[in-house]
Design a protein around this motif. Structure first.
Motif, PDB file in Angstrom:
ATOM      1  N   UNK A   4       0.694  -1.018  -0.023  1.00 33.51           N
ATOM      2  CA  UNK A   4      -0.078  -0.060  -0.243  1.00 33.51           C
ATOM      3  C   UNK A   4       0.954   1.375   0.082  1.00 33.51           C
ATOM      4  N   UNK A   5       0.384   2.270  -0.427  1.00 33.12           N
ATOM      5  CA  UNK A   5       1.034   3.613  -0.343  1.00 33.12           C
ATOM      6  C   UNK A   5       1.844   3.988   0.867  1.00 33.12           C
ATOM      7  N   UNK A   6       1.144   3.830   1.835  1.00 36.16           N
ATOM      8  CA  UNK A   6       1.988   3.958   3.083  1.00 36.16           C
ATOM      9  C   UNK A   6       3.257   3.082   3.637  1.00 36.16           C
ATOM     10  N   UNK A   7       3.366   2.043   2.699  1.00 35.58           N
ATOM     11  CA  UNK A   7       4.435   1.413   2.772  1.00 35.58           C
ATOM     12  C   UNK A   7       5.718   1.806   2.163  1.00 35.58           C
ATOM     13  N   UNK A   8       5.407   3.005   1.499  1.00 35.61           N
ATOM     14  CA  UNK A   8       6.706   3.688   0.815  1.00 35.61           C
ATOM     15  C   UNK A   8       7.491   4.206   2.004  1.00 35.61           C
ATOM     16  N   UNK A  31      -0.908  11.848  -6.364  1.00 33.73           N
ATOM     17  CA  UNK A  31      -0.828  10.791  -5.229  1.00 33.73           C
ATOM     18  C   UNK A  31      -0.375  11.393  -3.841  1.00 33.73           C
ATOM     19  N   UNK A  32       0.521  12.488  -4.010  1.00 38.13           N
ATOM     20  CA  UNK A  32       1.041  13.071  -2.908  1.00 38.13           C
ATOM     21  C   UNK A  32       0.070  13.934  -2.005  1.00 38.13           C
ATOM     22  N   UNK A  33      -0.968  14.510  -2.832  1.00 34.07           N
ATOM     23  CA  UNK A  33      -1.914  15.329  -2.520  1.00 34.07           C
ATOM     24  C   UNK A  33      -2.619  14.830  -1.233  1.00 34.07           C
ATOM     25  N   UNK A  34      -2.916  13.525  -1.067  1.00 38.06           N
ATOM     26  CA  UNK A  34      -3.394  12.859   0.178  1.00 38.06           C
ATOM     27  C   UNK A  34      -2.634  12.130   0.899  1.00 38.06           C
ATOM     28  N   UNK A  35      -1.326  12.457   0.780  1.00 35.49           N
ATOM     29  CA  UNK A  35      -0.365  11.666   1.482  1.00 35.49           C
ATOM     30  C   UNK A  35      -0.183  12.346   2.900  1.00 35.49           C
ATOM     31  N   UNK A  36       0.619  11.523   3.902  1.00 35.35           N
ATOM     32  CA  UNK A  36       0.868  12.194   5.037  1.00 35.35           C
ATOM     33  C   UNK A  36       2.106  13.103   4.804  1.00 35.35           C
ATOM     34  N   UNK A  37       2.601  14.047   5.795  1.00 30.31           N
ATOM     35  CA  UNK A  37       3.701  15.011   5.571  1.00 30.31           C
ATOM     36  C   UNK A  37       4.843  13.945   5.819  1.00 30.31           C
TER      37      UNK A  37
END
Length: 75
Positions: A4-8, A31-37
């Motif tokens: 999943x994206x958070x696994x980055x 994709x980074x618009x909704x990502x955590x800081x």
């Protein structure tokens, strides 16, 4: 198991840099618009200063993006 994206956050810098070369900046910007800081910082820290600024500008230029579009891009 699914990646999943958070696994980055679990990837090392070399792996992040490989992904950055393979994925288009327009996809990263959505994709980074909704990502955590934390994820954003990890991505930006693996780019040159100029490339990071360009990506940030592209994200700002997009304005508001639907959550469904962000989630689709993160997939």
């Amino acid at each position: 198991l699914m990646f999943v994206f958070d696994d980055l956050l679990k990837l090392d810098n070399k792996s992040i840099q490989m992904l950055l070369k393979e994925v288009d900046n327009s996809q990263w910007s959505v994709a980074l618009k909704g990502a955590s800081d934390e994820i954003r910082n990890k991505i930006f820290s693996n780019l040159s200063q100029r490339a990071a600024e360009t990506l940030k500008e592209e994200m700002e230029f997009l304005g508001a993006v639907r959550v469904s579009d962000v989630e689709a891009m993160q997939q």
